[in-house]
Design a protein around this motif. Structure first.
Motif, mmCIF file in Angstrom:
data_model
loop_
_atom_site.group_PDB
_atom_site.id
_atom_site.type_symbol
_atom_site.label_atom_id
_atom_site.label_comp_id
_atom_site.label_asym_id
_atom_site.label_seq_id
_atom_site.Cartn_x
_atom_site.Cartn_y
_atom_site.Cartn_z
ATOM 1 N N UNK A 120 26.809 38.201 49.235
ATOM 2 C CA UNK A 120 28.066 38.954 49.191
ATOM 3 C C UNK A 120 27.919 40.186 48.309
ATOM 4 N N UNK A 121 28.544 41.278 48.720
ATOM 5 C CA UNK A 121 28.578 42.470 47.869
ATOM 6 C C UNK A 121 29.435 42.172 46.643
ATOM 7 N N UNK A 122 29.335 43.009 45.647
ATOM 8 C CA UNK A 122 30.146 42.828 44.433
ATOM 9 C C UNK A 122 31.638 42.861 44.786
ATOM 10 N N UNK A 123 32.028 43.749 45.679
ATOM 11 C CA UNK A 123 33.433 43.835 46.096
ATOM 12 C C UNK A 123 33.878 42.525 46.744
ATOM 13 N N UNK A 124 33.050 41.978 47.631
ATOM 14 C CA UNK A 124 33.386 40.707 48.298
ATOM 15 C C UNK A 124 33.438 39.556 47.294
ATOM 16 N N UNK A 125 32.548 39.578 46.302
ATOM 17 C CA UNK A 125 32.578 38.545 45.258
ATOM 18 C C UNK A 125 33.914 38.597 44.515
ATOM 19 N N UNK A 126 34.333 39.800 44.146
ATOM 20 C CA UNK A 126 35.596 39.957 43.414
ATOM 21 C C UNK A 126 36.777 39.552 44.291
ATOM 22 N N UNK A 127 36.753 39.931 45.549
ATOM 23 C CA UNK A 127 37.828 39.548 46.460
ATOM 24 C C UNK A 127 37.919 38.030 46.583
ATOM 25 N N UNK A 128 36.773 37.372 46.611
ATOM 26 C CA UNK A 128 36.747 35.911 46.717
ATOM 27 C C UNK A 128 37.361 35.265 45.471
ATOM 28 N N UNK A 129 37.055 35.817 44.303
ATOM 29 C CA UNK A 129 37.628 35.273 43.064
ATOM 30 C C UNK A 129 39.141 35.499 43.050
ATOM 31 N N UNK A 130 39.588 36.701 43.400
ATOM 32 C CA UNK A 130 41.029 36.953 43.427
ATOM 33 C C UNK A 130 41.730 36.031 44.424
ATOM 34 N N UNK A 131 41.105 35.765 45.564
ATOM 35 C CA UNK A 131 41.675 34.838 46.544
ATOM 36 C C UNK A 131 41.785 33.432 45.955
ATOM 37 N N UNK A 132 40.810 33.052 45.137
ATOM 38 C CA UNK A 132 40.824 31.733 44.509
ATOM 39 C C UNK A 132 41.997 31.570 43.548
ATOM 40 N N UNK A 162 39.292 28.893 39.719
ATOM 41 C CA UNK A 162 38.000 29.457 40.106
ATOM 42 C C UNK A 162 36.992 28.348 40.371
ATOM 43 N N UNK A 163 36.963 27.347 39.514
ATOM 44 C CA UNK A 163 36.023 26.232 39.655
ATOM 45 C C UNK A 163 36.285 25.449 40.940
ATOM 46 N N UNK A 164 37.555 25.315 41.326
ATOM 47 C CA UNK A 164 37.887 24.616 42.576
ATOM 48 C C UNK A 164 37.316 25.362 43.782
ATOM 49 N N UNK A 165 37.372 26.685 43.746
ATOM 50 C CA UNK A 165 36.887 27.496 44.858
ATOM 51 C C UNK A 165 35.369 27.617 44.880
ATOM 52 N N UNK A 166 34.758 27.572 43.701
ATOM 53 C CA UNK A 166 33.304 27.761 43.566
ATOM 54 C C UNK A 166 32.736 26.637 42.701
ATOM 55 N N UNK A 167 32.476 25.474 43.307
ATOM 56 C CA UNK A 167 32.026 24.314 42.532
ATOM 57 C C UNK A 167 30.751 24.542 41.717
#
Length: 80
Positions: free
Chosen positions: A45-57, A12-17
């Motif tokens: 980002x919407x909450x859904x997009x935030x969660x999708x981004x974390x799962x992608x990470x 997660x930290x790598x994807x979101x410094x």
């Protein structure tokens, strides 16, 4: 094989410094975690997009029955 909390945090930290990440092992089994992720990158980002981004990470670590991570209760918010 179970995934360690520090491995989840690292991905997660790598994807979101800018992120502040808190990982909690919910069952003590290395398979059921809760994550709180607060990141500037979530702005707009919407909450859904935030969660999708974390799962992608997590780079497929949660995919289907073969994933290393069985469950992740996710809370996200924009860091101010």
């Amino acid at each position: 094989m179970a995934m360690q909390a520090h491995e989840i945090e690292k991905l997660i930290q790598e994807a979101f410094p800018s992120a502040t990440v808190e990982i909690t092992d919910l069952a003590g089994d290395g398979n059921h975690y809760a994550a709180m992720v607060e990141a500037e990158e979530f702005a707009g980002l919407s909450r859904v997009k935030q969660h999708q981004a974390v799962y992608a990470a997590l780079k497929g670590k949660m995919d289907g029955s073969h994933g290393e991570l069985h469950a992740l209760a996710l809370t996200t918010k924009v860091k101010e």
